[in-house]
Motif scaffolding. Structure first.
Motif, PDB file in Angstrom:
ATOM      1  N   LEU A  17      17.301  97.425  63.518  1.00  0.00           N
ATOM      2  CA  LEU A  17      17.772  97.115  62.162  1.00  0.00           C
ATOM      3  C   LEU A  17      17.099  98.008  61.128  1.00  0.00           C
ATOM      4  O   LEU A  17      17.740  98.462  60.169  1.00  0.00           O
ATOM      5  CB  LEU A  17      17.499  95.640  61.853  1.00  0.00           C
ATOM      6  N   LEU A 106      13.458  89.958  61.594  1.00  0.00           N
ATOM      7  CA  LEU A 106      14.920  89.980  61.595  1.00  0.00           C
ATOM      8  C   LEU A 106      15.577  89.564  60.296  1.00  0.00           C
ATOM      9  O   LEU A 106      16.789  89.748  60.143  1.00  0.00           O
ATOM     10  CB  LEU A 106      15.448  89.094  62.739  1.00  0.00           C
ATOM     11  N   ALA A 108      17.239  89.786  56.977  1.00  0.00           N
ATOM     12  CA  ALA A 108      17.840  90.953  56.330  1.00  0.00           C
ATOM     13  C   ALA A 108      17.179  91.260  54.990  1.00  0.00           C
ATOM     14  O   ALA A 108      17.027  92.433  54.621  1.00  0.00           O
ATOM     15  CB  ALA A 108      19.338  90.718  56.131  1.00  0.00           C
ATOM     16  N   TRP A 397      27.257  97.995  58.134  1.00  0.00           N
ATOM     17  CA  TRP A 397      26.748  97.072  59.139  1.00  0.00           C
ATOM     18  C   TRP A 397      25.601  96.233  58.573  1.00  0.00           C
ATOM     19  O   TRP A 397      25.521  95.029  58.824  1.00  0.00           O
ATOM     20  CB  TRP A 397      26.255  97.849  60.359  1.00  0.00           C
ATOM     21  N   LEU A 398      24.737  96.883  57.799  1.00  0.00           N
ATOM     22  CA  LEU A 398      23.607  96.148  57.219  1.00  0.00           C
ATOM     23  C   LEU A 398      24.072  95.148  56.167  1.00  0.00           C
ATOM     24  O   LEU A 398      23.529  94.049  56.070  1.00  0.00           O
ATOM     25  CB  LEU A 398      22.604  97.129  56.604  1.00  0.00           C
ATOM     26  N   TYR A 401      25.352  92.231  57.997  1.00  0.00           N
ATOM     27  CA  TYR A 401      24.227  91.494  58.577  1.00  0.00           C
ATOM     28  C   TYR A 401      23.512  90.670  57.507  1.00  0.00           C
ATOM     29  O   TYR A 401      23.149  89.512  57.735  1.00  0.00           O
ATOM     30  CB  TYR A 401      23.267  92.499  59.220  1.00  0.00           C
ATOM     31  N   GLN A 402      23.318  91.266  56.327  1.00  0.00           N
ATOM     32  CA  GLN A 402      22.615  90.557  55.255  1.00  0.00           C
ATOM     33  C   GLN A 402      23.400  89.344  54.774  1.00  0.00           C
ATOM     34  O   GLN A 402      22.808  88.355  54.321  1.00  0.00           O
ATOM     35  CB  GLN A 402      22.345  91.508  54.091  1.00  0.00           C
ATOM     36  N   VAL A 405      22.430  86.730  57.948  1.00  0.00           N
ATOM     37  CA  VAL A 405      21.119  86.472  58.554  1.00  0.00           C
ATOM     38  C   VAL A 405      20.030  86.481  57.489  1.00  0.00           C
ATOM     39  O   VAL A 405      19.681  87.534  56.946  1.00  0.00           O
ATOM     40  CB  VAL A 405      20.793  87.517  59.642  1.00  0.00           C
TER      41      VAL A 405
END
Length: 506
Positions: A17, A106, A108, A397-398, A401-402, A405
């Protein structure tokens, strides 16, 4: 390695990540404070608002002339924090030790914070390292704790109360042990009374423990105070003022403006200029009383953080707190409660809130003049243009994810409640700890880190994140044997890192 496979999997995912952050947002993300830190790199002098510790960190990396190197170093500090948490929780069940590392590795928002050019990641690592070292009684390690806390304090001033917390822990630790703890045979042989009287042996043991407890606390305080006093001397030579920064009164004044009622306070004429006639519920967030152009303090002659203005603001704040103590307490609780909400509402305003999100479009150049000056120095640091290049698909993608998560506030509250609940359960079972519970140190530090900004400044989402790994560590340790390991540890235990040679162990 098989015993630690779940932790290693979490660590590997956290590394991936952070690699995505490096690929998707090149070379770094910027925050308004970033420019002030960079100015101090090129003009080494104490800042009135922020201590220079993070600027010194940037100075160490300046020869690389790459802000990408700074964010890489911060991501490594984030990973190292996770490893420290797992190492410190090795006496807990491995599943608990692994779970304790999940938020820092992990979450974000933790990864985004590491990618920002701000001091919080460095501060978090320094504090966690100091807390982890509390598991030893070696004099050199205790001195290292003091130095780490000094570095943390000179990175963010919220580190100051942590020195008191950890010094108190070492001073009181022996008093938490049983009164009949064995004393040395040489001491017994020298005193016939002690040989014959069990009560005398117990009293002597208490006196010995009290005397021995003073030494580590004194070592910690001396190691912490020397660099802090040296920095304070530098600050005094520069501004002819006592302290590490010159904004404590201003920030406390802004904090009290959420409830201060001048009709009840009846301030003297020189303080009335700082009143806001609007009722508290119609006032802006506290930070606006520091930075808004029409704020009463900003409209005064001279710079906002001059000694005269800071002293005036401090007097107003203390009058508000003394006159309205219950309102102040309620305001602090309200700010603290923002740490434990399920959602993530916009606060204190949309601009600041947006800095903690991975952006979809490249941020524009700084608007305020001081930041514009800092941007010019940033170009010297980078030896080229500055900014943030957003590279897809990694950035997308980030962002996805944020959106999914993060550690919700109620979960953090639950984590903080685990250690005291576990302690109560053990006490009901009749089990008594031979020394202070291991979780008490990280738990106390986490609570202080959450309360202090709410009491002295204002809630900010980034102020919560450094407390999270410590809260998780405390929860994991409360599920283990619960004994603070003496120097040398339990020779029967074989956990992660126990095979490290003694001369290089923490």
């Amino acid at each position: 390695m098989r015993r630690h496979r779940w932790f290693l999997a979490v660590l590997a995912l956290g590394t991936v990540l952070r690699g995505l952050a490096m690929l998707g947002y090149r070379p770094a993300l910027w925050f308004p404070d970033s420019y002030t830190y960079i100015v101090t790199v090129f003009k080494p002098r104490p800042d009135l608002v922020r201590p220079a510790g993070y600027s010194m960190f940037l100075k160490l990396l300046e020869p690389l002339h790459a802000f990408g190197a700074v964010t890489a170093a911060q991501h490594l500090l984030g990973l190292a924090t996770g490893i420290l948490i797992y190492r410190a929780a090795r006496r807990a069940p491995r599943w608990a030790a692994t779970l304790a590392t999940v938020p820092v590795l992990l979450d974000a928002y933790q990864i985004e914070l590491e990618h920002l050019l701000v001091s919080d990641t460095l501060f978090m690592f320094l504090v966690v390292a100091a807390v982890v070292l509390c598991a030893t009684r070696r004099t050199a390690a205790i001195a290292a704790i003091g130095l780490l806390l000094a570095a943390a304090t000179l990175t963010r001033t919220v580190g100051q109360p942590l020195i008191v917390v950890l010094a108190a822990w070492f001073a009181l630790h022996h008093r938490l042990g049983p009164a009949d703890e064995p004393i040395g045979p040489a001491t017994v042989r020298k005193s016939p009374t002690v040989r014959k009287s069990p009560d005398a042996r117990k009293r002597l043991a208490v006196r010995i423990r009290s005397a021995v407890a003073i030494k580590p606390a004194a070592v910690l305080l001396a190691a912490a105070l020397v660099p802090i006093l040296a920095y304070g001397a530098w600050f005094h030579v520069t501004y002819q003022r006592v302290g590490l920064v010159g904004a404590n009164g201003v920030f406390l004044y802004a904090r009290t403006m959420s409830f201060a009622d001048c009709a009840r306070m009846d301030p003297p004429p020189d303080l009335k200029v700082l009143c806001d006639p609007r009722p508290p519920e119609q006032r802006p967030p506290s930070q606006e009383y520091i930075w808004a152009k029409d704020a009463p303090l900003v409209l005064r002659p001279g710079i906002t953080f001059s000694k005269e203005n800071d002293d005036l603001a401090a007097r107003f704040a203390m009058l508000a707190i003394v006159t309205q103590p219950l309102d102040y307490a309620a305001s602090v609780l309200e700010e603290l409660g923002r740490s434990f909400t399920w959602g993530r509402p916009i606060y204190p305003d949309a601009e600041i809130y947006g800095y903690y999100q991975f952006p979809a479009t490249a941020p524009g150049p700084p608007g305020r003049y001081p930041a514009q000056v800092g941007a010019e120095y940033a170009k010297l640091y980078e030896q080229g243009a500055i900014g943030t290049e957003i590279v897809e698909p990694f950035a997308g993608w980030l962002r996805a994810y944020q959106s999914m998560v993060r550690l919700p506030g109620p979960v953090l509250l639950g984590i903080l409640l685990v250690p005291p609940v576990a302690a109560i359960a053990r006490r009901r079972e009749g089990r008594r700890l031979a020394a202070g519970p291991a979780w008490l140190v990280p738990w106390s530090v986490a609570v202080v880190l959450l309360i202090t900004p709410a009491a002295a400044a204002e809630f900010d989402y980034r102020y919560v994140l450094p407390a999270v790994p410590l809260a998780c560590l405390a929860a994991a340790q409360s599920l283990g044997p619960g004994l603070l390991r003496r120097s040398g540890g339990d020779p029967r235990a074989k956990e992660f890192g126990d095979d490290i040679p003694p001369n290089v162990q923490l």
